[in-house]
Design a protein around this motif. Structure first.
Motif, PDB file in Angstrom:
ATOM      1  N   THR A  35      -9.943 -10.777 -17.119  1.00 27.44           N
ATOM      2  CA  THR A  35     -10.995 -11.694 -16.688  1.00 27.44           C
ATOM      3  C   THR A  35     -11.316 -12.689 -17.785  1.00 27.44           C
ATOM      4  O   THR A  35     -11.633 -12.302 -18.912  1.00 27.44           O
ATOM      5  CB  THR A  35     -12.274 -10.925 -16.312  1.00 27.44           C
ATOM      6  N   CYS A  36     -11.213 -13.976 -17.461  1.00 26.17           N
ATOM      7  CA  CYS A  36     -11.679 -15.052 -18.340  1.00 26.17           C
ATOM      8  C   CYS A  36     -13.026 -15.519 -17.801  1.00 26.17           C
ATOM      9  O   CYS A  36     -13.214 -15.593 -16.579  1.00 26.17           O
ATOM     10  CB  CYS A  36     -10.697 -16.219 -18.366  1.00 26.17           C
ATOM     11  N   ALA A  37     -13.956 -15.803 -18.696  1.00 22.63           N
ATOM     12  CA  ALA A  37     -15.324 -16.062 -18.247  1.00 22.63           C
ATOM     13  C   ALA A  37     -15.856 -17.385 -18.767  1.00 22.63           C
ATOM     14  O   ALA A  37     -15.543 -17.831 -19.867  1.00 22.63           O
ATOM     15  CB  ALA A  37     -16.241 -14.924 -18.689  1.00 22.63           C
ATOM     16  N   SER A  38     -16.685 -18.000 -17.925  1.00 19.75           N
ATOM     17  CA  SER A  38     -17.466 -19.180 -18.282  1.00 19.75           C
ATOM     18  C   SER A  38     -18.898 -18.940 -17.832  1.00 19.75           C
ATOM     19  O   SER A  38     -19.129 -18.219 -16.857  1.00 19.75           O
ATOM     20  CB  SER A  38     -16.937 -20.440 -17.581  1.00 19.75           C
ATOM     21  N   GLY A  39     -19.848 -19.533 -18.528  1.00 18.43           N
ATOM     22  CA  GLY A  39     -21.246 -19.427 -18.132  1.00 18.43           C
ATOM     23  C   GLY A  39     -21.920 -20.776 -18.210  1.00 18.43           C
ATOM     24  O   GLY A  39     -21.786 -21.486 -19.207  1.00 18.43           O
ATOM     25  N   ILE A  40     -22.623 -21.151 -17.153  1.00 21.02           N
ATOM     26  CA  ILE A  40     -23.309 -22.438 -17.081  1.00 21.02           C
ATOM     27  C   ILE A  40     -24.735 -22.207 -16.583  1.00 21.02           C
ATOM     28  O   ILE A  40     -24.955 -21.486 -15.608  1.00 21.02           O
ATOM     29  CB  ILE A  40     -22.613 -23.415 -16.115  1.00 21.02           C
ATOM     30  N   SER A  41     -25.706 -22.840 -17.233  1.00 18.15           N
ATOM     31  CA  SER A  41     -27.080 -22.817 -16.747  1.00 18.15           C
ATOM     32  C   SER A  41     -27.333 -24.099 -15.954  1.00 18.15           C
ATOM     33  O   SER A  41     -27.269 -25.187 -16.523  1.00 18.15           O
ATOM     34  CB  SER A  41     -28.071 -22.718 -17.906  1.00 18.15           C
ATOM     35  N   HIS A  73     -10.896 -15.810 -13.151  1.00 19.03           N
ATOM     36  CA  HIS A  73     -11.752 -16.699 -13.930  1.00 19.03           C
ATOM     37  C   HIS A  73     -13.112 -16.735 -13.247  1.00 19.03           C
ATOM     38  O   HIS A  73     -13.233 -17.226 -12.127  1.00 19.03           O
ATOM     39  CB  HIS A  73     -11.157 -18.108 -14.016  1.00 19.03           C
ATOM     40  N   ILE A  74     -14.131 -16.195 -13.919  1.00 12.73           N
ATOM     41  CA  ILE A  74     -15.463 -16.159 -13.324  1.00 12.73           C
ATOM     42  C   ILE A  74     -16.333 -17.266 -13.910  1.00 12.73           C
ATOM     43  O   ILE A  74     -16.231 -17.606 -15.090  1.00 12.73           O
ATOM     44  CB  ILE A  74     -16.145 -14.787 -13.520  1.00 12.73           C
ATOM     45  N   LYS A 120     -25.666 -27.394  -9.023  1.00 14.59           N
ATOM     46  CA  LYS A 120     -24.402 -26.691  -8.826  1.00 14.59           C
ATOM     47  C   LYS A 120     -23.440 -27.496  -7.962  1.00 14.59           C
ATOM     48  O   LYS A 120     -22.235 -27.575  -8.247  1.00 14.59           O
ATOM     49  CB  LYS A 120     -24.631 -25.329  -8.156  1.00 14.59           C
ATOM     50  N   ASP A 121     -23.941 -28.072  -6.886  1.00 14.69           N
ATOM     51  CA  ASP A 121     -23.070 -28.712  -5.899  1.00 14.69           C
ATOM     52  C   ASP A 121     -22.177 -29.807  -6.487  1.00 14.69           C
ATOM     53  O   ASP A 121     -20.971 -29.839  -6.203  1.00 14.69           O
ATOM     54  CB  ASP A 121     -23.899 -29.265  -4.740  1.00 14.69           C
ATOM     55  N   PRO A 122     -22.714 -30.736  -7.299  1.00 13.15           N
ATOM     56  CA  PRO A 122     -21.819 -31.769  -7.858  1.00 13.15           C
ATOM     57  C   PRO A 122     -20.702 -31.179  -8.708  1.00 13.15           C
ATOM     58  O   PRO A 122     -19.574 -31.686  -8.680  1.00 13.15           O
ATOM     59  CB  PRO A 122     -22.765 -32.631  -8.704  1.00 13.15           C
ATOM     60  N   LEU A 123     -20.993 -30.100  -9.452  1.00 18.23           N
ATOM     61  CA  LEU A 123     -19.939 -29.495 -10.263  1.00 18.23           C
ATOM     62  C   LEU A 123     -18.901 -28.832  -9.374  1.00 18.23           C
ATOM     63  O   LEU A 123     -17.697 -28.924  -9.645  1.00 18.23           O
ATOM     64  CB  LEU A 123     -20.520 -28.476 -11.239  1.00 18.23           C
ATOM     65  N   ARG A 124     -19.333 -28.163  -8.322  1.00 14.12           N
ATOM     66  CA  ARG A 124     -18.370 -27.542  -7.403  1.00 14.12           C
ATOM     67  C   ARG A 124     -17.389 -28.581  -6.864  1.00 14.12           C
ATOM     68  O   ARG A 124     -16.180 -28.356  -6.805  1.00 14.12           O
ATOM     69  CB  ARG A 124     -19.115 -26.885  -6.230  1.00 14.12           C
ATOM     70  N   GLU A 125     -17.917 -29.738  -6.469  1.00 10.62           N
ATOM     71  CA  GLU A 125     -17.055 -30.794  -5.942  1.00 10.62           C
ATOM     72  C   GLU A 125     -16.072 -31.283  -6.996  1.00 10.62           C
ATOM     73  O   GLU A 125     -14.887 -31.512  -6.712  1.00 10.62           O
ATOM     74  CB  GLU A 125     -17.917 -31.954  -5.434  1.00 10.62           C
ATOM     75  N   SER A 126     -16.542 -31.429  -8.233  1.00  6.53           N
ATOM     76  CA  SER A 126     -15.668 -31.891  -9.309  1.00  6.53           C
ATOM     77  C   SER A 126     -14.603 -30.857  -9.634  1.00  6.53           C
ATOM     78  O   SER A 126     -13.430 -31.207  -9.847  1.00  6.53           O
ATOM     79  CB  SER A 126     -16.493 -32.202 -10.560  1.00  6.53           C
ATOM     80  N   LEU A 127     -14.971 -29.584  -9.672  1.00  2.90           N
ATOM     81  CA  LEU A 127     -13.991 -28.536  -9.970  1.00  2.90           C
ATOM     82  C   LEU A 127     -12.910 -28.495  -8.903  1.00  2.90           C
ATOM     83  O   LEU A 127     -11.732 -28.278  -9.209  1.00  2.90           O
ATOM     84  CB  LEU A 127     -14.681 -27.176 -10.083  1.00  2.90           C
ATOM     85  N   ALA A 128     -13.302 -28.697  -7.641  1.00  2.19           N
ATOM     86  CA  ALA A 128     -12.305 -28.709  -6.566  1.00  2.19           C
ATOM     87  C   ALA A 128     -11.316 -29.846  -6.776  1.00  2.19           C
ATOM     88  O   ALA A 128     -10.097 -29.670  -6.603  1.00  2.19           O
ATOM     89  CB  ALA A 128     -13.008 -28.843  -5.210  1.00  2.19           C
ATOM     90  N   THR A 135     -14.342 -17.833  -9.605  1.00  2.00           N
ATOM     91  CA  THR A 135     -15.148 -16.928  -8.787  1.00  2.00           C
ATOM     92  C   THR A 135     -16.586 -17.070  -9.266  1.00  2.00           C
ATOM     93  O   THR A 135     -16.897 -16.753 -10.420  1.00  2.00           O
ATOM     94  CB  THR A 135     -14.682 -15.470  -8.950  1.00  2.00           C
ATOM     95  N   GLU A 136     -17.455 -17.577  -8.418  1.00  4.51           N
ATOM     96  CA  GLU A 136     -18.839 -17.825  -8.809  1.00  4.51           C
ATOM     97  C   GLU A 136     -19.660 -16.540  -8.731  1.00  4.51           C
ATOM     98  O   GLU A 136     -19.525 -15.751  -7.795  1.00  4.51           O
ATOM     99  CB  GLU A 136     -19.473 -18.893  -7.917  1.00  4.51           C
ATOM    100  N   ILE A 137     -20.517 -16.360  -9.728  1.00  2.85           N
ATOM    101  CA  ILE A 137     -21.433 -15.217  -9.764  1.00  2.85           C
ATOM    102  C   ILE A 137     -22.831 -15.756 -10.050  1.00  2.85           C
ATOM    103  O   ILE A 137     -23.060 -16.379 -11.090  1.00  2.85           O
ATOM    104  CB  ILE A 137     -21.036 -14.192 -10.845  1.00  2.85           C
ATOM    105  N   SER A 138     -23.757 -15.546  -9.138  1.00  2.00           N
ATOM    106  CA  SER A 138     -25.140 -15.962  -9.319  1.00  2.00           C
ATOM    107  C   SER A 138     -25.912 -14.843 -10.007  1.00  2.00           C
ATOM    108  O   SER A 138     -25.995 -13.726  -9.484  1.00  2.00           O
ATOM    109  CB  SER A 138     -25.786 -16.292  -7.968  1.00  2.00           C
TER     110      SER A 138
END
Length: 553
Positions: A35-41, A73-74, A120-128, A135-138
């Motif tokens: 598992t590779c991880a990223s964290g964003i606030s 990748h989470i 969150k939504d603008p980043l989701r669109e950019s990542l796509a 894999t998103e984790i709230s």
């Protein structure tokens, strides 16, 4: 304590790190994908500095997958963090939400369920668009569902040991905490859990007691509320950041998680986490620090400060493979500067040159590997512009025509006379990027305003040699009205006036004459000393208009 810290290798750091992650994942949890991880606030706009938090582990995870092995990748959304301040532009009464979870704060625009989802939504669109699969984790969902119930109780029971570790590394508190979530108020007894008040919903709380046997917690709140002994599982709240992070490493079995260099300094979250992760039955992830991302010479980006460009901003003017390339070509410890000024054209030129070298089989192995990671992922290639004309050319055409698509197509047909462009779809999305750059980033003073009528006084005052040069141009352009033909003619007229063949090599004297000649043309056509490339400008204006602006009669 020794921690599992990687030093990004000098050769192909992505390939080498991916191999280390695959091997370490198999050692720790045989048969389970690493598992590779990223964290964003999502406390504010997710900017281009935050994007590196995603791109570094993405490149590594995707490399593992390219080599035929699974890898997760989470993206852990720290949406259960508190709102810390009221951003500029919002009414003062919005301050009532300070201290509440980001998912409990309303979206001020009213378009999303809450504050966190708004960002969150603008980043989701950019990542796509960038091909970044996560894999998103709230963390709101994880905490409120009770997923961490055992870990919270364990941390509270081991509070004395945790407190001593934090005290050992605690230095004079900085004006800006390292994270959106600090360690909480310092009391006689350290408690690593911060409740959200059941009455006001804020975290202006102080834990007054915890029973290790019954797991009941008591707290007071600045709002005046008091919570008597209540099972901690029934109390909303979260672990302090420096405890929360190693807890999640263990829970998610994180194999690799890089972080900004500020998180890797002595006494930072990584240092403390390395001592606490064993408490939760886990190991320190493989990691290294990555440097900052700036734009056109700006300092480190801060989402809370506002105004920092976002991935969506970059994707307005850069095609997705170029954005990936700007991150992939730099080693993690190297800083990145993304240009939004005139340097954008140079970036496109470099990318196009690399593309040609790769296509011709002339790129070295390192450059070819970086190109492949930019052009696509293990899921396939990203969409590209079918006919990638030079960005500077497209920007000039967009500027000269003020975006008129009919005029743009006419000019591009002339520019590609040997194999004419038949539809603007052939040059998209690059054309759209060029138009967005001209509209959003080209300074008004640099925009091209073609004269409505000839500058009669200037034309009349020019010496005979310059009148002759203008005549050579207006007559010579009739013979070859193409980009190549006009380029040869424009550079060749000063040669002809010196009695040299039009193919004569440049000399210092000749270059000086050419510069003076070009300034004359710019002045007569657009009233400035510089402007778009002259061959492109002439093609854009058309023969009749060029002749009307340059002829003395």
């Amino acid at each position: 304590m020794e921690v599992a810290c990687l030093v990004a290798p000098a050769e192909d750091w992505v390939a080498r790190t991916a191999e280390q992650v695959r091997a370490e994942g198999e050692r720790r949890h045989p048969g389970v994908p690493p598992t590779c991880a990223s964290g964003i606030s999502p406390s504010g706009p997710v900017h281009l500095g935050n994007l590196r938090e995603l791109m570094v582990p993405h490149l590594v995870a995707d490399e593992v997958r390219r080599n035929g092995a699974p890898c997760r990748h989470i993206l852990s959304w720290d949406d259960y963090d508190r709102l810390r301040r009221v951003p500029a532009g919002l009414p003062a009464e919005f301050a009532e939400h300070i201290g509440r979870p980001l998912t409990s704060v309303p979206d001020p625009c009213g378009l999303h369920p809450n504050w966190a989802e708004h960002f969150k939504d603008p980043l989701r669109e950019s990542l796509a668009r960038l091909g970044v699969r996560v894999t998103e984790i709230s963390q709101t969902q994880m905490y409120t569902s009770g997923a961490y119930a055992e870990q919270i109780v364990l941390a509270m029971r081991r509070r004395a040991g945790i407190g001593s570790v934090l005290a050992r590394y605690r230095t004079k508190r900085a004006a800006q905490p390292e994270s959106e979530d600090d360690e909480g108020p310092q009391t006689a007894v350290y408690y690593p859990f911060r409740p959200y008040c059941a009455v006001c919903g804020r975290d202006d709380t102080t834990v007054t007691g915890f029973d290790d046997e019954t797991t009941e917690i008591s707290y007071t709140c600045a709002c005046g509320a008091h919570q008597g002994p209540t099972p901690i599982a029934q109390v909303a709240g979260k672990l302090a950041w420096k405890v929360d992070w190693p807890m999640r490493w263990a829970y998610e079995r994180v194999t690799f998680e890089p972080a900004g260099v500020d998180h890797s300094s002595p006494g930072s979250s990584f240092t403390v986490g390395g001592e606490l992760v064993a408490l939760f039955g886990g190991e320190m992830p493989l990691h290294f620090g990555y440097s900052f991302v700036g734009t056109s010479g700006s300092a480190k980006m801060s989402g809370s400060a506002g105004g920092a460009p976002t991935p969506a901003d970059a994707l307005e003017i850069f095609e997705p493979p170029l954005v990936r390339w700007l991150y992939a070509r730099r080693r993690p410890e190297q800083s990145i500067t993304l240009a939004f000024d005139a340097e954008v054209g140079r970036v496109y030129d470099e990318w196009d040159a690399l593309s040609r070298r790769v296509a011709a089989g002339k790129a070295d192995a390192a450059a070819e590997a970086v190109f492949a990671r930019a052009a696509g992922t293990s899921d396939g290639l990203l969409p590209v512009t079918p006919r990638p004309l030079p960005f500077r050319t497209l920007a000039s055409v967009a500027d000269i025509t003020a975006g008129d698509e009919g005029q743009i197509l006419r000019i591009l047909r002339d520019l590609t006379a040997d194999d004419p462009v038949t539809s603007l779809d052939e040059v998209r999305p690059r054309l759209d990027c060029a138009q967005a750059w001209v509209a959003g980033y080209l300074a008004p003073a640099d925009r091209t305003q073609v004269r409505d009528s000839p500058d009669v006084e200037t034309l009349a005052a020019r010496p005979d040699s310059e009148r002759d040069a203008l005549k050579l141009l207006t007559e010579g352009m009739l013979a070859d009205w193409s980009l190549e033909g006009l380029t040869t003619l424009l550079y060749g007229i000063p040669k002809l006036q010196l009695g040299l063949p039009i193919t004569a090599p440049p000399t210092p004297e000749l270059k000086a004459r050419q510069r003076a000649w070009f300034i004359l043309l710019y002045q007569l056509l657009i009233g400035k000393d510089t402007g778009p490339r002259l061959p492109t400008l002439l093609l854009a204006l058309g023969q009749d208009r060029v002749r009307s602006l340059l002829s003395p009669n």
